[in-house]
Scaffold this active site. Structure first.
Site, short mmCIF file in Angstrom:
data_model
loop_
_atom_site.label_atom_id
_atom_site.label_comp_id
_atom_site.label_asym_id
_atom_site.label_seq_id
_atom_site.Cartn_x
_atom_site.Cartn_y
_atom_site.Cartn_z
N ASP A 1 0.83 -1.20 0.00
CA ASP A 1 0.00 0.00 0.00
C ASP A 1 0.87 1.26 0.00
O ASP A 1 0.70 2.14 0.83
CB ASP A 1 -0.90 -0.08 1.26
N ASN B 1 6.65 -7.64 6.58
CA ASN B 1 5.39 -7.00 6.98
C ASN B 1 4.23 -7.80 6.44
O ASN B 1 4.11 -8.03 5.22
CB ASN B 1 5.30 -5.57 6.45
N GLU B 2 3.37 -8.23 7.36
CA GLU B 2 2.12 -8.90 7.03
C GLU B 2 2.25 -10.06 6.05
O GLU B 2 1.53 -10.13 5.04
CB GLU B 2 1.09 -7.88 6.52
N ASN C 1 -0.38 -5.89 13.66
CA ASN C 1 -1.04 -4.82 12.91
C ASN C 1 -2.55 -5.05 13.01
O ASN C 1 -3.02 -6.12 12.62
CB ASN C 1 -0.65 -4.87 11.43
N TYR D 1 -6.69 -3.19 12.68
CA TYR D 1 -7.51 -2.06 12.26
C TYR D 1 -8.96 -2.21 12.72
O TYR D 1 -9.88 -1.85 12.00
CB TYR D 1 -7.40 -1.89 10.73
N TYR E 1 -11.08 -0.99 9.26
CA TYR E 1 -11.50 -1.90 8.19
C TYR E 1 -12.62 -2.83 8.67
O TYR E 1 -13.41 -3.32 7.87
CB TYR E 1 -10.32 -2.74 7.67
N GLU F 1 1.00 -1.57 14.06
CA GLU F 1 0.16 -0.69 13.25
C GLU F 1 -1.22 -0.60 13.87
O GLU F 1 -1.83 -1.63 14.17
CB GLU F 1 0.00 -1.22 11.81
N TRP G 1 0.00 3.82 12.92
CA TRP G 1 0.09 3.87 11.46
C TRP G 1 -0.66 5.10 11.00
O TRP G 1 -1.86 5.16 11.21
CB TRP G 1 -0.51 2.61 10.84
N LYS H 1 -3.78 7.92 6.76
CA LYS H 1 -3.73 7.55 8.18
C LYS H 1 -2.65 8.32 8.93
O LYS H 1 -2.40 8.07 10.11
CB LYS H 1 -3.53 6.04 8.34
C1 GCB Z 1 -1.49 -2.46 6.61
C2 GCB Z 1 -0.17 -2.37 5.93
C3 GCB Z 1 0.19 -0.95 5.56
C4 GCB Z 1 -1.04 -0.22 5.02
C5 GCB Z 1 -2.07 -0.20 6.12
C6 GCB Z 1 -3.37 0.50 5.69
O1 GCB Z 1 -1.80 -3.41 7.27
O2 GCB Z 1 0.88 -2.96 6.64
O3 GCB Z 1 1.21 -0.97 4.62
O4 GCB Z 1 -0.75 1.05 4.56
O5 GCB Z 1 -2.40 -1.50 6.48
O6 GCB Z 1 -3.49 1.69 5.87
O7 GCB Z 1 -4.23 -0.18 5.13
#
Ligand code: GCB
Length: 603
Positions: free
Chosen positions: A160, A413-414, A467, A469, A473, A505, A550, A569
């Site tokens: 991303d 990462n992820e 990480n 959200y 999300y 994150e 993040w 973000k």
């Molecule tokens: C994530 C990723 C990061 C993205 C972020 C997002 O999990 O590691 O690279 O930018 O989410 O904002 O969706």
């Protein structure tokens, strides 16, 4: 690989500035063979994508050419001449006049070309660099190039952030003596009030066997505080001043190569004396529990893209200090060496990440995380991808091993750590990292689809970086539900693995200037409330060792319906203006000095 430094035996000429520039489609079959016929000039260091008002350049897939003339200083007769690139994203072919002198793949680590005997002191040569921005199944990061029915190549990728390309870091012509210090490794420890230092020096060149190595440690005033002889050894620094988070005290290791009583080469490697250790569920720096506050960042600025810029470097660190951040992660690739040098000097703690982002086809499955085809299958990311990943890991550790600011390696990462094959993929990489550097803990940033129940690799690592959200999300706008799920999740990781847990994150896209009295996603208040909810949870989980929001600042991504001119973000805008959340973080983080926030600290 040593950083370029001047010394009594070494000189450097910067090759930064404007170079001639052309896409391969406009450069002829052999652009290196003559003067590049192009009206365009591109600055080095910078990504080329956003410089010109030309979508053909911005969206180019393939090779772009850079060219300039270089004069070798006439005083360099008899010296070794080395051309050094801080990075070229993602692959480079380097020509001196008509001759190919270097090829390198990997967009975020340095490489060199030895030009001794190829160029002559006092004369000029034509330097041409072909920069390839294509990502495939066997590049790190990975991607896919497809050719459309219109005959145009298109690049897609699973990360991303925008696939910026170009000569993004400084380029230098360096001289060293023909017999020279090739590498230095410093490992530090503590014994009461003394610092213990183990060192190893590698030498190279014709007469290397006939030289002897002497080292001395000097303090910041240049006073010698310890000495030793031999290419490998140990010494003590009595009453040592430790490198500490917030106080980046450094020493210099002056390495001298001598023969017949004269100096052959000298190189000064800076180092800090500090220890890092994971004990139980704590992360210790100098034996004291350390609590990470800070951000995942990006190398990303308007116009320059991923080009290194000292003004942004200074300003970003100033904003970190202002916010009370004590650390950051080099998400999602190794940053410029200048960044780590600065972190060393200013006592900012760094989690250093490889460019292995996007090893996860589940992301294509959207929120279900069901990979359309298995991530670690041979036709996707198999042995050859892992070999490249291993090579990148090696380059990262070789480059950054002496930085006291770097306290942990982040291997990916992820990745799809919940998918079959993940363990087979990561076991050898973990082994390699521990062989190359037995002193630093290891981590990876776990994707949302990897849960305490299905993750297959957590036990291989020292710290669990998560990480998440919830509230963005998933459970968008519902912070109450998000809070419950987040807490269950974090407690689940701690319970299953018994290791320290940190949030690598958590964040919410935020449009600066959008305000709301409700829980309205995209508003500045929602970003602050979202972070405050996470902080309440963190403060309830005993195994918790840190929080990286993040992101530090808004950054550019590829176009898509989920992104409005990039990822928003950031706690700061792309041009580094604070959003409301920046002030809330400052209230929570300032004055913590690496300690865990108390229950009253929620902000
Ligand atoms: C994530 C990723 C990061 C993205 C972020 C997002 O999990 O590691 O690279 O930018 O989410 O904002 O969706």
């Amino acid at each position: 690989m040593l950083s370029p430094r001047t010394s009594p035996t070494r000189d450097i000429v910067s090759l930064d500035g404007l170079w001639r520039f052309a896409l391969d489609t406009h450069a002829g079959a052999t652009p290196w063979a003559s003067r590049l016929a192009s009206p365009l000039e591109a600055p080095v260091p910078a990504s080329y994508n956003d410089l010109f008002v030309d979508t053909e350049i911005r969206d180019h897939v393939g090779i772009a050419w850079y060219q300039r003339e270089v004069r070798v200083p006439r005083g360099w007769a008899g010296e070794r001449v080395v051309l050094r690139f801080g990075s070229v994203t993602h692959a480079a072919r380097v020509y001196v006049d008509d001759r190919l002198v270097a090829e390198h793949t990997g967009g975020y680590t340095p490489f060199e070309a030895d030009l001794t005997g190829i160029v002559r002191p006092g004369t000029e040569f034509r330097l041409t660099v072909g920069v390839d921005n294509r990502l495939t199944n066997v590049t790190i990061p990975p991607g896919t190039v497809t050719t459309g029915s219109d005959g145009r190549d298109r690049q897609s990728y699973l990360h991303d952030f925008y696939n910026y390309a170009g000569i993004a870091r400084p380029v230098r012509l360096c001289s060293t003596p023909p017999t020279f210090v090739a590498d230095v490794t410093v490992v530090t420890g503590r014994d009461g009030a003394a610092g213990t230092v183990d060192y190893r020096v590698e030498t190279a060149g014709e007469a290397a066997d006939a030289t002897t190595v002497q080292v001395r440690a000097v303090d910041e005033t240049g006073r010698t505080v310890a000495e030793a002889h031999g290419s490998e050894g140990a010494f003590r620094i009595e009453n040592v001043i430790l490198w500490q988070p917030g106080a980046g005290h450094l020493y210099g290791l002056v390495v001298e190569l001598t023969a017949d009583g004269g100096t052959v080469d000298s190189y000064t490697q800076s180092f800090g004396v500090r220890t890092v250790e994971v004990r139980g569920t704590e992360f210790l720096i100098n034996g004291e529990p350390f609590y990470f506050t800070g951000f995942g960042k990006h190398e990303d600025t308007p116009v320059r893209g991923k080009g290194h810029d000292d003004a942004y470097l200074v300003h970003d660190f100033e904003l970190l200090r202002w916010t009370g951040a004590n650390s950051f992660r080099t998400s999602h690739y190794p940053y410029a060496e200048e960044v780590l040098d600065f972190a060393d000097r200013h006592g900012i703690v760094v989690i250093d990440e490889t460019a292995a982002v996007g090893l996860n086809l589940g992301v294509m499955g959207g929120l279900t995380g069901a990979a359309p085809t298995p991530t670690f299958a041979p036709e996707n990311f198999g042995g050859p991808t892992r070999d490249v990943h291993a090579r990148h890991l090696r380059r990262l550790i070789e480059r950054d091993k002496n930085h006291p600011s770097v306290v942990m390696w982040c291997l990916a990462n992820e990745p799809a750590s919940n998918e079959e094959g993940a363990r087979e993929y990561f076991e050898p990489l973990v082994r390699l990292a521990r062989e190359l550097d037995p002193t630093r803990p290891l981590t990876y940033a776990a994707v949302m689809f990897a849960t305490p129940d299905n993750d297959l690799i957590g036990d291989l690592f020292d710290v669990l970086s998560i990480n998440r959200y919830y509230g963005w999300y998933v459970f968008t706008g519902d912070l109450q539900a998000a809070e419950q799920y987040l807490e269950q999740d974090l407690r689940g990781w701690a319970r299953r693995f018994g290791k320290p847990v940190m949030m690598s994150e958590y964040g919410a896209d935020t449009q600066p200037g959008l305000h709301s009295v409700w829980d309205t996603p995209w508003s500045e208040e929602y970003q602050s409330d979202y972070l405050a909810m996470y902080h309440r949870v963190f403060d309830r989980v005993p195994e918790f060792i840190g929080e990286h929001v993040w992101n530090f600042a808004d950054f550019q991504t590829s176009a898509g319906i989920h992104r409005v001119d990039g990822n928003k973000k950031g706690v700061f805008t792309r041009d580094r203006k604070p959003k409301t959340a920046a002030f809330a973080l400052r209230r929570r983080w300032r004055g913590l000095d690496g300690r865990r926030p108390g229950p009253a600290a929620n902000g």
